[in-house]
Motif scaffolding. Sequence first.
Motif, PDB file in Angstrom:
ATOM      1  N   UNK A 181       0.827  -1.207   0.000  1.00 36.43           N
ATOM      2  CA  UNK A 181       0.000   0.000   0.000  1.00 36.43           C
ATOM      3  C   UNK A 181       0.862   1.258   0.000  1.00 36.43           C
ATOM      4  N   UNK A 182       1.951   1.209   0.737  1.00 38.57           N
ATOM      5  CA  UNK A 182       2.845   2.368   0.808  1.00 38.57           C
ATOM      6  C   UNK A 182       3.469   2.672  -0.552  1.00 38.57           C
ATOM      7  N   UNK A 183       4.009   1.624  -1.201  1.00 41.69           N
ATOM      8  CA  UNK A 183       4.660   1.837  -2.492  1.00 41.69           C
ATOM      9  C   UNK A 183       3.651   2.171  -3.589  1.00 41.69           C
ATOM     10  N   UNK A 184       2.465   1.587  -3.505  1.00 38.99           N
ATOM     11  CA  UNK A 184       1.428   1.903  -4.481  1.00 38.99           C
ATOM     12  C   UNK A 184       0.991   3.356  -4.344  1.00 38.99           C
ATOM     13  N   UNK A 185       0.894   3.830  -3.115  1.00 40.67           N
ATOM     14  CA  UNK A 185       0.544   5.224  -2.874  1.00 40.67           C
ATOM     15  C   UNK A 185       1.609   6.158  -3.449  1.00 40.67           C
ATOM     16  N   UNK A 186       2.886   5.797  -3.251  1.00 42.82           N
ATOM     17  CA  UNK A 186       3.973   6.605  -3.795  1.00 42.82           C
ATOM     18  C   UNK A 186       3.929   6.617  -5.327  1.00 42.82           C
ATOM     19  N   UNK A 187       3.606   5.459  -5.907  1.00 45.58           N
ATOM     20  CA  UNK A 187       3.518   5.380  -7.368  1.00 45.58           C
ATOM     21  C   UNK A 187       2.360   6.226  -7.891  1.00 45.58           C
ATOM     22  N   UNK A 188       1.233   6.217  -7.175  1.00 49.95           N
ATOM     23  CA  UNK A 188       0.091   7.031  -7.584  1.00 49.95           C
ATOM     24  C   UNK A 188       0.417   8.518  -7.492  1.00 49.95           C
ATOM     25  N   UNK A 189       1.163   8.907  -6.443  1.00 48.14           N
ATOM     26  CA  UNK A 189       1.623  10.291  -6.341  1.00 48.14           C
ATOM     27  C   UNK A 189       2.475  10.656  -7.554  1.00 48.14           C
ATOM     28  N   UNK A 190       3.366   9.734  -7.930  1.00 53.95           N
ATOM     29  CA  UNK A 190       4.273   9.980  -9.041  1.00 53.95           C
ATOM     30  C   UNK A 190       3.514  10.163 -10.353  1.00 53.95           C
ATOM     31  N   UNK A 191       2.584   9.251 -10.643  1.00 54.38           N
ATOM     32  CA  UNK A 191       1.864   9.354 -11.921  1.00 54.38           C
ATOM     33  C   UNK A 191       0.900  10.537 -11.914  1.00 54.38           C
ATOM     34  N   UNK A 192       0.348  10.884 -10.744  1.00 56.58           N
ATOM     35  CA  UNK A 192      -0.508  12.079 -10.661  1.00 56.58           C
ATOM     36  C   UNK A 192       0.296  13.316 -11.051  1.00 56.58           C
ATOM     37  N   UNK A 193       1.462  13.472 -10.437  1.00 54.49           N
ATOM     38  CA  UNK A 193       2.286  14.642 -10.718  1.00 54.49           C
ATOM     39  C   UNK A 193       2.733  14.659 -12.177  1.00 54.49           C
ATOM     40  N   UNK A 194       3.078  13.480 -12.709  1.00 51.38           N
ATOM     41  CA  UNK A 194       3.507  13.408 -14.108  1.00 51.38           C
ATOM     42  C   UNK A 194       2.349  13.751 -15.048  1.00 51.38           C
ATOM     43  N   UNK A 195       1.169  13.221 -14.754  1.00 53.68           N
ATOM     44  CA  UNK A 195       0.005  13.499 -15.597  1.00 53.68           C
ATOM     45  C   UNK A 195      -0.392  14.970 -15.540  1.00 53.68           C
ATOM     46  N   UNK A 196      -0.282  15.561 -14.356  1.00 53.24           N
ATOM     47  CA  UNK A 196      -0.627  16.977 -14.223  1.00 53.24           C
ATOM     48  C   UNK A 196       0.385  17.859 -14.954  1.00 53.24           C
ATOM     49  N   UNK A 197       1.546  17.292 -15.262  1.00 52.06           N
ATOM     50  CA  UNK A 197       2.554  18.021 -16.022  1.00 52.06           C
ATOM     51  C   UNK A 197       2.529  17.682 -17.503  1.00 52.06           C
TER      52      UNK A 197
END
Length: 236
Positions: free
Chosen positions: A51-67
Motif C-alpha cells: 500500500x505504501x509503495x502503491x501510494x507513492x507510485x500514484x503520487x508519481x503518476x498524478x504529478x507526471x500526468x498533471x505536467x
Amino acid sequence: MTRRYWNIDLEEMLQAGVHFGHGTRKWNPRMAPYISAKRKGMHITNLTRTARFLSEACDLVFDAASGGKQFLIVGTKKKAADSVASAAIRARCHYVNKKWLGGMSTNWSTTETRLQKFRDLRAEQKAGRFNCLPKRDAAMLKRQLSHLQTYLGGIKYMTGLPDIVIVVDQQAEYKVLRECVTLGIPTICLIDTNCDPDLADLSIPANDDARASIRFILNKFVYAICEGRSSDIRNR
C-alpha cells in the motif's frame, strides 16, 4: 511530490489476492523485506508495504500526468493483456499487451517507420483503396495491417518515447525494463516474490499473476492519471 490519499484499502487488496506470492522455492531473496509470512508453501506479501509503495507510485503518476507527461503500460501475459488494454484506454495512455518487439524503444526510428506504415495502411483501408486492388494484393495488405494492429495498435498515436513506463510483470517484460534503463526512462513495476525489486525505479510488491490483483493495481493508476490530467486542465 505531495502526498495524497488514494483510498488503498487493505481489505480490498486481500479480496483481490494482491498478497499471494509464488511458491517458497521460487522466491528471490532480495524480496525478503516485502514478504510477511509463508503459508502452505507460498510466500505472502506484506500488504502494508504494498500500500505504501502503491501510494507513492500514484503520487508519481498524478504529478507526471498533471505536467502533461505521457505513459506507456506494458503487460503481455495472457492474464494481464485485457486489463492492460482496458486501463490504458480509460486513462488515455499508450500500451503494449501482445508482444514487446525487441528495440521498440531503443531503436525508435524503426518503430516510427512501422507506425507510419500502420497509419498509411489504415488510411488506405478507410478510403476503400483495398477494394480497388486485385484480391491477392488486397489480402496481403490486410494481413500486414492485421499484424501491425496486433503489435502496434496500442501505440498508434505515439509520436515519441514515453515519459514513464508502467510494467505489469517484471519477469515477462525484462526486455522492456532493460531498454528503459538504457534510455533513462523512469519505470514503475509490479513485482512478485520471484522478482528483483532493484530493477525498476519504483517497485510495487504484488501478485502479478491474478487478474483481480492486476486490475486492482491498474485501477489505482488509472484514477491517479485521470485526476492528474484533470488538475492540469484546471490549472491552465
